[in-house]
Write an enzyme that holds these catalytic residues in place. Structure first.
Site, PDB file in Angstrom:
ATOM      1  N   HIS A  73       1.914   4.330  -2.976  1.00  0.00           N
ATOM      2  CA  HIS A  73       1.926   5.820  -2.679  1.00  0.00           C
ATOM      3  C   HIS A  73       3.008   6.578  -3.405  1.00  0.00           C
ATOM      4  O   HIS A  73       3.018   7.727  -3.995  1.00  0.00           O
ATOM      5  CB  HIS A  73       1.763   6.375  -1.140  1.00  0.00           C
ATOM      6  CG  HIS A  73       0.379   6.316  -0.396  1.00  0.00           C
ATOM      7  ND1 HIS A  73      -0.544   6.782  -1.150  1.00  0.00           N
ATOM      8  CD2 HIS A  73      -0.005   5.619   0.595  1.00  0.00           C
ATOM      9  CE1 HIS A  73      -1.477   6.769  -0.156  1.00  0.00           C
ATOM     10  NE2 HIS A  73      -1.142   5.994   0.759  1.00  0.00           N
ATOM     11  N   HIS A 126       0.753  -1.234   0.092  1.00  0.00           N
ATOM     12  CA  HIS A 126       0.130   0.081   0.003  1.00  0.00           C
ATOM     13  C   HIS A 126       0.819   1.151   0.027  1.00  0.00           C
ATOM     14  O   HIS A 126       0.514   2.255  -0.791  1.00  0.00           O
ATOM     15  CB  HIS A 126      -0.945   0.010   1.073  1.00  0.00           C
ATOM     16  CG  HIS A 126      -1.804   0.903   1.550  1.00  0.00           C
ATOM     17  ND1 HIS A 126      -3.075   1.247   1.554  1.00  0.00           N
ATOM     18  CD2 HIS A 126      -1.475   2.413   1.770  1.00  0.00           C
ATOM     19  CE1 HIS A 126      -3.564   2.371   1.568  1.00  0.00           C
ATOM     20  NE2 HIS A 126      -2.681   3.119   1.901  1.00  0.00           N
ATOM     21  N   GLU A 127       2.008   1.015   0.884  1.00  0.00           N
ATOM     22  CA  GLU A 127       2.829   2.503   1.019  1.00  0.00           C
ATOM     23  C   GLU A 127       3.556   2.618  -0.264  1.00  0.00           C
ATOM     24  O   GLU A 127       3.916   3.833  -0.899  1.00  0.00           O
ATOM     25  CB  GLU A 127       3.678   2.515   2.135  1.00  0.00           C
ATOM     26  CG  GLU A 127       2.817   2.190   3.709  1.00  0.00           C
ATOM     27  CD  GLU A 127       1.845   3.379   3.903  1.00  0.00           C
ATOM     28  OE1 GLU A 127       1.961   4.263   3.251  1.00  0.00           O
ATOM     29  OE2 GLU A 127       0.748   3.145   4.465  1.00  0.00           O
TER      30      GLU A 127
HETATM   31  O1  K3U Z   1      -6.662   1.403   8.177  1.00  0.00           O
HETATM   32  C1  K3U Z   1      -6.019   2.085   9.237  1.00  0.00           C
HETATM   33  C2  K3U Z   1      -5.859   1.399  10.294  1.00  0.00           C
HETATM   34  C3  K3U Z   1      -5.527   2.208  11.611  1.00  0.00           C
HETATM   35  C4  K3U Z   1      -5.328   1.380  12.813  1.00  0.00           C
HETATM   36  C5  K3U Z   1      -5.247  -0.001  12.774  1.00  0.00           C
HETATM   37  C6  K3U Z   1      -5.515  -0.930  11.562  1.00  0.00           C
HETATM   38  C7  K3U Z   1      -5.800  -0.151  10.471  1.00  0.00           C
HETATM   39  C8  K3U Z   1      -5.814   3.449   9.080  1.00  0.00           C
HETATM   40  S1  K3U Z   1      -5.276   3.786   7.652  1.00  0.00           S
HETATM   41  C9  K3U Z   1      -3.768   3.534   7.608  1.00  0.00           C
HETATM   42  O2  K3U Z   1      -3.161   3.234   8.420  1.00  0.00           O
HETATM   43  C10 K3U Z   1      -3.119   3.465   6.150  1.00  0.00           C
HETATM   44  C11 K3U Z   1      -1.870   4.502   6.219  1.00  0.00           C
HETATM   45  C12 K3U Z   1      -1.707   5.364   4.938  1.00  0.00           C
HETATM   46  F1  K3U Z   1      -2.735   6.240   4.738  1.00  0.00           F
HETATM   47  F2  K3U Z   1      -0.606   6.069   5.434  1.00  0.00           F
HETATM   48  F3  K3U Z   1      -1.478   4.578   3.988  1.00  0.00           F
HETATM   49  C13 K3U Z   1      -2.168   2.220   5.972  1.00  0.00           C
HETATM   50  C14 K3U Z   1      -2.746   0.753   5.716  1.00  0.00           C
HETATM   51  C15 K3U Z   1      -3.996   0.366   6.298  1.00  0.00           C
HETATM   52  C16 K3U Z   1      -4.653  -0.595   5.965  1.00  0.00           C
HETATM   53  C17 K3U Z   1      -3.969  -1.570   5.008  1.00  0.00           C
HETATM   54  C18 K3U Z   1      -2.698  -1.219   4.272  1.00  0.00           C
HETATM   55  C19 K3U Z   1      -2.239   0.040   4.775  1.00  0.00           C
HETATM   56 ZN    ZN Z   2      -2.531   5.381   2.321  1.00  0.00          ZN
END
Ligand code: K3U
Ligand code: ZN
Length: 158
Positions: A148, A144-145
């Site tokens: 980006h 995912h990152e």
């Molecule tokens: O999905 C989120 C989450 C928060 C706490 C625990 C578990 C999940 C928040 S969104 C997140 O953390 C993204 C971060 C971002 F936006 F910078 F890419 C990362 C992510 C979340 C879920 C799956 C893959 C990546």
């Molecule tokens: Zn993201």
């Protein structure tokens, strides 16, 4: 503590292919300060990862910080890993669908198909290379990152 603004879907910065961190930038106060601020921002917004372009810096730098949560109870607890110039060098054939969200895409979550296991080559802030193989949720966060860094959002994969 420095909390940076998070770019939102529709902003041009999130569509760009980012530039590598160059040799002169390793160990620099600029890079160290940026990593601290990204980490503070990720924690402040309760994220499990963050990429520099989400904070308006078009550079190849991510942080991966898996932890268990209500949505991902099986996720391993990891110390945050800073990855400079990360490159996926191997992907498993086995794919897994899993729920994703994004700090740059408010109020939307979706099921995304990703490789179950990835091997990623990256550099530390000092420029030390490391190769790491991750599976499951941490592998999902890395993919995912890195998306980006290439101007791709999870909603582009739905
Ligand atoms: O999905 C989120 C989450 C928060 C706490 C625990 C578990 C999940 C928040 S969104 C997140 O953390 C993204 C971060 C971002 F936006 F910078 F890419 C990362 C992510 C979340 C879920 C799956 C893959 C990546
Ligand atoms: Zn993201």
């Amino acid at each position: 503590m420095t909390i940076l603004n998070i770019a939102q879907r529709g902003e041009a910065i999130l569509t760009l292919v980012t530039a590598p961190v160059v040799e002169a930038e390793f160990s620099s106060p600029w890079l160290i300060g940026l990593i601290d601020a990204l980490q503070d921002t990720m924690l402040a917004y309760n994220g499990v990862g963050i990429a520099a372009p989400q904070c308006y810096v078009s550079k190849r730098l991510i942080i991966v910080a898996s932890r268990p949560s209500v949505r991902y109870p099986e996720a391993p607890e990891m110390q945050p890993i800073v990855m400079v110039n990360p490159e996926i060098v191997a992907l498993s054939e086995q794919m897994l669908s899993g729920e994703e969200g994004c700090l740059s895409v408010e109020n939307e979550r979706g099921q995304v198909l990703r490789a179950e296991t990835v091997t990623v080559l990256f550099y530390s802030v000092e420029g030390q290379p490391t190769e790491l193989t991750l599976s499951g949720f941490p592998a999902r966060i890395v993919q995912h990152e890195i998306d980006h860094l290439n101007g791709v959002l999870f909603v582009d994969r739905l």
